[in-house]
Design a protein around this motif. Structure first.
Motif, short mmCIF file in Angstrom:
data_model
loop_
_atom_site.label_atom_id
_atom_site.label_comp_id
_atom_site.label_asym_id
_atom_site.label_seq_id
_atom_site.Cartn_x
_atom_site.Cartn_y
_atom_site.Cartn_z
N SER A 131 -11.42 -7.51 6.96
CA SER A 131 -11.07 -6.20 7.52
C SER A 131 -9.66 -5.80 7.13
N LEU A 132 -9.44 -4.50 7.10
CA LEU A 132 -8.13 -3.96 6.74
C LEU A 132 -7.05 -4.36 7.72
N ARG A 154 0.81 -1.22 0.00
CA ARG A 154 0.00 0.00 0.00
C ARG A 154 0.85 1.28 0.00
N SER A 190 -10.30 -2.07 -1.38
CA SER A 190 -10.95 -2.61 -0.18
C SER A 190 -11.13 -4.13 -0.26
N TYR A 201 -9.49 -7.47 0.73
CA TYR A 201 -8.49 -7.81 1.73
C TYR A 201 -8.15 -9.30 1.66
N ARG A 241 -5.59 -8.41 -6.21
CA ARG A 241 -5.92 -7.03 -5.88
C ARG A 241 -6.15 -6.16 -7.11
N ASP A 254 -5.30 -7.38 6.64
CA ASP A 254 -4.87 -7.37 5.24
C ASP A 254 -3.35 -7.43 5.16
N THR A 293 -4.89 0.69 -3.19
CA THR A 293 -5.69 1.41 -2.19
C THR A 293 -7.08 0.80 -2.05
#
Length: 297
Positions: A262-263, A241, A250, A252, A278, A266, A248
């Protein structure tokens, strides 16, 4: 597979390939590198492979028109050309020797391409294939020596630099198609695949029948290092990132590429497969590693 002409006010996707509509740039097509909608008037197309042009919010990159011919069921014969560039510091001159092996398209004499004459000479070129195993290729170039042409050249070079045997000379491998050679109705000096540039690393054998040279990539030389970065295969070196990574989103995943919700969980696995999850299977990947490496121009 014919390539369609560019059209105004048209939506283009990443990877689309078009030719000029009114301004046909010799030897070049244009690949969409940034998706969007074209302008109402045709852009001024670049004339060099790799150059880009902005067309409203679409960005096009110039690529070789050999793409179209090789996509046909029966393409024109591939012609393989070789150039050996000497260096005055190493070999006593800056002479350039050009030749081809005459194996394709029954070319039994010297040929001319881009205004340069290439002598027909029996050649075996082997080992140019790249792999992702982490080892750079070490091709060999075996040239017939029945008339002592190569031995005579070595004698001249070794007179200037004893025992050099053409080590350090630059070898260029050029691949075009027969239809683009000088004298053909479709002659085009810009229609070629990317030129491969190699360096003679050593003379591996010499007899009255043939002389064989081992080639190496420009970065596969003693004491040569790529500035600041190590050549690491299949492990991304970017911080996840970061600006280099540029992800960037969402979606994960954990380090084993399993989905996460959830981040905080990740984590990037630093593999190409992690990148594809991704950014998409068929999209450009900002993968910070070197599955294979070489030099071209």
């Amino acid at each position: 597979m014919a390539v369609s002409s560019w059209a105004a006010s048209t939506s283009y996707s990443l990877g689309d390939i078009r030719r000029g509509a009114t301004d046909q740039v010799t030897g070049l097509f244009f690949k969409c590198t940034t998706a969007g909608t074209s302008a109402s008037s045709e852009p001024d197309w670049p004339t060099d492979i790799g150059s880009t042009v902005t067309d409203n919010n679409v960005v096009w990159a110039a690529i070789s028109s050999v793409f179209e011919e090789l996509s046909k069921l029966s393409p024109s014969a591939i012609i393989e050309l070789f150039e050996v560039h000497l260096s005055n510091d190493l070999h006593g001159s800056n002479d350039i020797y050009r030749f081809h092996n005459g194996c394709n398209a029954d070319v039994t004499s010297n040929i001319t391409w881009d205004g340069n004459a290439y002598s027909r000479l029996p050649i075996i070129a082997d080992g140019f294939e790249y792999s992702s195993a982490g080892t750079l290729p070490r091709p060999t170039l075996t040239i017939a020596n029945l008339d002592n042409t190569i031995t005579a050249l070595l004698v001249v070079v070794n007179t200037s630099n004893h025992g050099n045997d053409l080590v350090g000379a630059e070898v260029r491998r050029i691949r075009t198609l027969k239809k683009y050679l000088d004298g053909e109705s479709t002659a085009d000096p810009n229609a070629q695949r990317p030129v491969e540039i190699w360096t003679i690393d050593r003379k591996s054998s010499e007899n009255r029948d043939a002389v064989q040279f081992e080639l190496a990539s420009a970065i596969d030389q003693p004491g040569v290092k790529i500035p600041r970065r190590q050549l690491i295969g299949n492990i991304c070196q970017w911080a996840y990132r970061s600006s280099e990574c540029s992800y960037t989103g969402s979606n994960y995943f954990d380090v084993n590429d399993n989905p996460e919700t959830s981040l905080i969980n990740d984590r990037c696995g630093k593999r190409i497969s992690s990148c594809k999850l991704r950014f998409g299977e068929n999209n450009p990947l900002p993968f910070g590693s070197f599955p294979s490496a070489g030099r071209s121009s």
